[in-house]
Write a protein that holds these residues in place. Sequence first.
Motif, PDB file in Angstrom:
ATOM      1  N   ALA A 197      40.909  33.856  46.420  1.00  0.00           N
ATOM      2  CA  ALA A 197      42.195  33.567  45.869  1.00  0.00           C
ATOM      3  C   ALA A 197      42.754  32.116  45.424  1.00  0.00           C
ATOM      4  O   ALA A 197      43.193  31.807  44.251  1.00  0.00           O
ATOM      5  N   GLU A 198      42.481  31.253  46.499  1.00  0.00           N
ATOM      6  CA  GLU A 198      42.710  29.877  46.335  1.00  0.00           C
ATOM      7  C   GLU A 198      41.678  29.280  45.409  1.00  0.00           C
ATOM      8  O   GLU A 198      42.369  28.115  44.422  1.00  0.00           O
ATOM      9  N   ASP A 199      40.724  29.570  45.427  1.00  0.00           N
ATOM     10  CA  ASP A 199      39.611  29.231  44.454  1.00  0.00           C
ATOM     11  C   ASP A 199      40.032  29.495  42.890  1.00  0.00           C
ATOM     12  O   ASP A 199      40.184  28.694  42.276  1.00  0.00           O
ATOM     13  N   VAL A 200      40.507  30.619  42.916  1.00  0.00           N
ATOM     14  CA  VAL A 200      41.281  31.141  41.160  1.00  0.00           C
ATOM     15  C   VAL A 200      42.365  30.229  41.106  1.00  0.00           C
ATOM     16  O   VAL A 200      42.357  29.630  39.745  1.00  0.00           O
ATOM     17  N   LYS A 201      43.282  29.917  41.946  1.00  0.00           N
ATOM     18  CA  LYS A 201      44.355  29.000  41.522  1.00  0.00           C
ATOM     19  C   LYS A 201      43.786  27.561  41.285  1.00  0.00           C
ATOM     20  O   LYS A 201      44.186  26.965  40.623  1.00  0.00           O
ATOM     21  N   ALA A 202      42.788  27.108  42.144  1.00  0.00           N
ATOM     22  CA  ALA A 202      42.348  25.706  41.917  1.00  0.00           C
ATOM     23  C   ALA A 202      41.701  25.653  40.357  1.00  0.00           C
ATOM     24  O   ALA A 202      42.134  24.753  39.764  1.00  0.00           O
ATOM     25  N   HIS A 203      41.099  26.775  40.007  1.00  0.00           N
ATOM     26  CA  HIS A 203      40.319  26.761  38.667  1.00  0.00           C
ATOM     27  C   HIS A 203      41.522  26.609  37.687  1.00  0.00           C
ATOM     28  O   HIS A 203      41.359  26.206  36.522  1.00  0.00           O
ATOM     29  N   GLU A 204      42.542  27.430  37.789  1.00  0.00           N
ATOM     30  CA  GLU A 204      43.527  27.509  37.080  1.00  0.00           C
ATOM     31  C   GLU A 204      44.519  26.166  37.001  1.00  0.00           C
ATOM     32  O   GLU A 204      44.780  25.721  35.744  1.00  0.00           O
ATOM     33  N   ALA A 205      44.714  25.544  37.906  1.00  0.00           N
ATOM     34  CA  ALA A 205      45.335  24.344  38.005  1.00  0.00           C
ATOM     35  C   ALA A 205      44.637  23.413  37.119  1.00  0.00           C
ATOM     36  O   ALA A 205      44.982  22.299  36.467  1.00  0.00           O
ATOM     37  N   LEU A 206      43.223  23.100  37.553  1.00  0.00           N
ATOM     38  CA  LEU A 206      42.221  22.463  36.811  1.00  0.00           C
ATOM     39  C   LEU A 206      42.048  22.457  35.285  1.00  0.00           C
ATOM     40  O   LEU A 206      42.224  21.830  34.377  1.00  0.00           O
TER      41      LEU A 206
END
Length: 209
Positions: free
Chosen positions: A48-57
């Motif tokens: 879930a944190e990986d998805v959020k990181a991709h979204e932020a980037l």
Amino acid sequence: MVWLAIGTLGAVVALAATETDVDHQQHASLLSAARVAYFKVIVSSDQAEDVKAHEALSELEHDYPGDPVAKAYHGSLELLDAAHSWAIWNLHKQAADGLNLLDEAVNQAPEEPEARFIRAATSWHLPGFYHRKAQCESDFALLAGRAERDAHEGRLPPELAAAAYNYWGQILMNRNDNAGARTAFKTAVRVAPQSPGGLDAGRRLSQLR
């Protein structure tokens, strides 16, 4: 008329400066959000944190296409994803894409310390068959000569500067340069004593003979 023209020009210059300040603040805010999201992935390895990181980037890269620091974080995240992926058939391409992004970021902006740090820190954790050790050590050597100043000038988060010195100290220890390692660890502690890099450097410093 001359004074009117000068006044108008002054207003235009002031407006442009204001717009530049707003743009800088917007970029800094998006970069900070992406940075925080990325390091949450480092700490937790949570999907879930990986998805959020991709979204932020993605948001940062959308608003600032070609940004070298965003590109470096994106490349590193691709390598992290490859390391945790079950899609074995895609691992080589994903890892190669990540490495290419890291190199593109540094080649695009060689004076950008954060992009270089992300490449170096990512390479540090790669297996030997990637053949990135020499480049990693070269990156950290360059950062060791400037990271403290960059942190003071706001070009590099102090936590990352401390981490750079901590990595460099370990490299020097492996070269049997204990005096140089001691200086590097002390600098890490001085720059950001409560950061992970600063705390680890403090522990290593206490054990160094």
